[in-house]
Write an enzyme that holds these catalytic residues in place. Structure first.
Site, PDB file in Angstrom:
ATOM      1  N   ASP A  73      46.474 -37.348  23.749  1.00  0.00           N
ATOM      2  CA  ASP A  73      45.320 -37.804  23.436  1.00  0.00           C
ATOM      3  C   ASP A  73      44.021 -36.666  22.641  1.00  0.00           C
ATOM      4  O   ASP A  73      45.131 -36.045  21.947  1.00  0.00           O
ATOM      5  CB  ASP A  73      44.346 -37.510  24.292  1.00  0.00           C
ATOM      6  CG  ASP A  73      44.165 -35.848  25.019  1.00  0.00           C
ATOM      7  OD1 ASP A  73      45.228 -35.489  25.065  1.00  0.00           O
ATOM      8  OD2 ASP A  73      43.180 -35.288  24.825  1.00  0.00           O
ATOM      9  N   GLU A 135      44.227 -34.300  28.117  1.00  0.00           N
ATOM     10  CA  GLU A 135      44.439 -32.746  27.834  1.00  0.00           C
ATOM     11  C   GLU A 135      42.974 -32.189  26.947  1.00  0.00           C
ATOM     12  O   GLU A 135      42.105 -31.524  27.369  1.00  0.00           O
ATOM     13  CB  GLU A 135      45.235 -32.293  26.639  1.00  0.00           C
ATOM     14  CG  GLU A 135      45.079 -30.724  27.050  1.00  0.00           C
ATOM     15  CD  GLU A 135      44.446 -29.434  25.777  1.00  0.00           C
ATOM     16  OE1 GLU A 135      44.670 -28.594  25.700  1.00  0.00           O
ATOM     17  OE2 GLU A 135      43.659 -30.583  24.639  1.00  0.00           O
TER      18      GLU A 135
END
Ligand SMILES: [Zn+2]
Length: 378
Positions: A73, A135
């Protein structure tokens, strides 16, 4: 000529794998890419149902090996100042611009570009790719991957978290916990405060508890490798109320703690939570929500993993950094962890984020050297 790593990075940047969104596109692309080399990727969906971690092993999974860990991400790219489409890799000389080039699709590209070298001759210790989601929302995805490790591989020798560190190994970072408290009182006309419950007034007690805790924390305990060398606590947002002549029914506040390695970050929030919950006895609704939490990282300089990274990088590991990573979660699960990845963290989360092609190449070289290390006793 575009290198293999640059070509992979161009593909990865093209996926708008923004934190908090479904990530099937990038996961499928990486799984397909690995499959083209005969490597099987385990796609591990998270409880959200629309996003997944990815885990793959090259070499014998029943023997202890090394995890290369990165997140798929990226933070959103809505900030002003981009000179081009953030999700289209733009090459200017040695610079490769795009969202996530440094944080941290560059590392993923270098790892994927090294896969053929891992396969060239059998590894005696395996290399695992552990790629996570969300994350950037406080390491929400990787705990689901870490929980599956016992089914997926023998207990690993260590995990290398490829967050940008200028390819210098890093032994420690602080832990973090963030929470939101929402108070619900009773609205009414401001001329009759006796009939209402003012949520903003009540929140001052929560604020006071937070400020007192912050002042106390600055008195220690201390761990000198960190800046500042003590745990900290900070209120980041506060909001509530509609108009000056209306008693505010709602007030919410967000705060976070950053904890030195000997301290549990969530425990630092306890006095603030107590102050909030005490307001229930005065008639307020109190909602306490933990937004994210991850533990600190602290790897001994004498550990084998620190020694290995010192050998691979040719430079003494750095004691500590101020940003957080997934490394503390691996460590808490019993897997030694260290940070080492390409690029400069100062370029992350900013417009015109970039990585240098030379940084990608240096990272790929280090990862290929890890591969040689993993066949040293073959
Ligand atoms: Zn990152």
């Amino acid at each position: 000529m575009m290198t293999r790593a640059t070509g992979i990075l161009r593909e990865l940047v093209g996926f708008q794998s923004v934190v908090g969104m479904p990530n099937g596109g990038i996961v499928e692309w990486i799984a397909d890419h690995l499959r083209s080399f005969g490597v099987t990727a385990h796609i591990l969906p998270g409880p959200e149902g629309d996003r997944a971690n990815l885990f793959a092993t090259i070499g014998p999974a029943d023997r202890p090996g090394y995890i290369l860990s990165g997140h798929m991400d990226v933070v959103p790219a809505r900030e002003a100042g981009w000179d081009g489409d953030p999700f289209l890799l733009r090459i200017e000389g040695d610079r490769l611009y795009g969202r996530g080039t440094t944080d941290m699709k560059g590392f993923l590209a270098a790892v994927l570009a090294a896969v053929p070298s891992f396969l060239a001759r059998p590894l005696s210790s395996p290399i695992h790719l552990a790629l996570s989601y969300d994350e950037e929302a406080g390491c929400r995805g990787v705990p689901h991957l870490i929980a599956r490790l016992p089914d997926l591989c023998a207990p690993p020798l260590g995990a290398i978290i490829g967050e940008p560190s200028g390819m210098r190994a890093i032994l420690a970072h602080k832990g973090k916990a963030a929470a939101r408290v929402t108070l619900t009182g009773r609205s009414g006309h401001s001329s009759r405060p006796d009939l209402g419950l003012n949520a903003i007034h009540a929140m001052t007690e929560v604020q006071q508890a937070a400020v007192t805790a912050a002042i106390d924390l600055a008195q220690g305990p201390f761990e000198t490798e960190f800046e500042p060398p003590y745990s900290s606590l900070s209120i980041g947002t506060i909001g509530g109320g509609q108009a000056v002549n209306i008693i505010p029914e709602l007030c919410s506040l967000e705060l976070e703690t950053r904890a030195i390695s000997s301290v549990d970050p969530e425990a630092l929030l306890a006095p603030v939570r107590e102050a909030a919950e005490a307001l229930a006895s005065k008639g307020f609704g109190v909602d306490w929500q933990v937004l994210s939490a991850y533990p600190a990282l602290s790897l001994a300089p004498s550990s084998p993993l620190a020694g290995l990274l010192k050998d691979l990088t040719g430079i003494e590991p750095l004691a500590a950094v101020s940003y957080g990573t997934e490394a503390g979660l691996y460590q808490r699960a019993g897997v030694e962890a260290i940070i080492c990845g390409p690029g400069d963290i100062a370029r992350a989360h900013k417009p015109n984020e970039f990585i240098l092609a030379s940084e990608l190449a240096a990272c790929q070289s280090l990862i290929e050297a890890l591969g040689r290390h993993c066949r040293r006793d073959a």
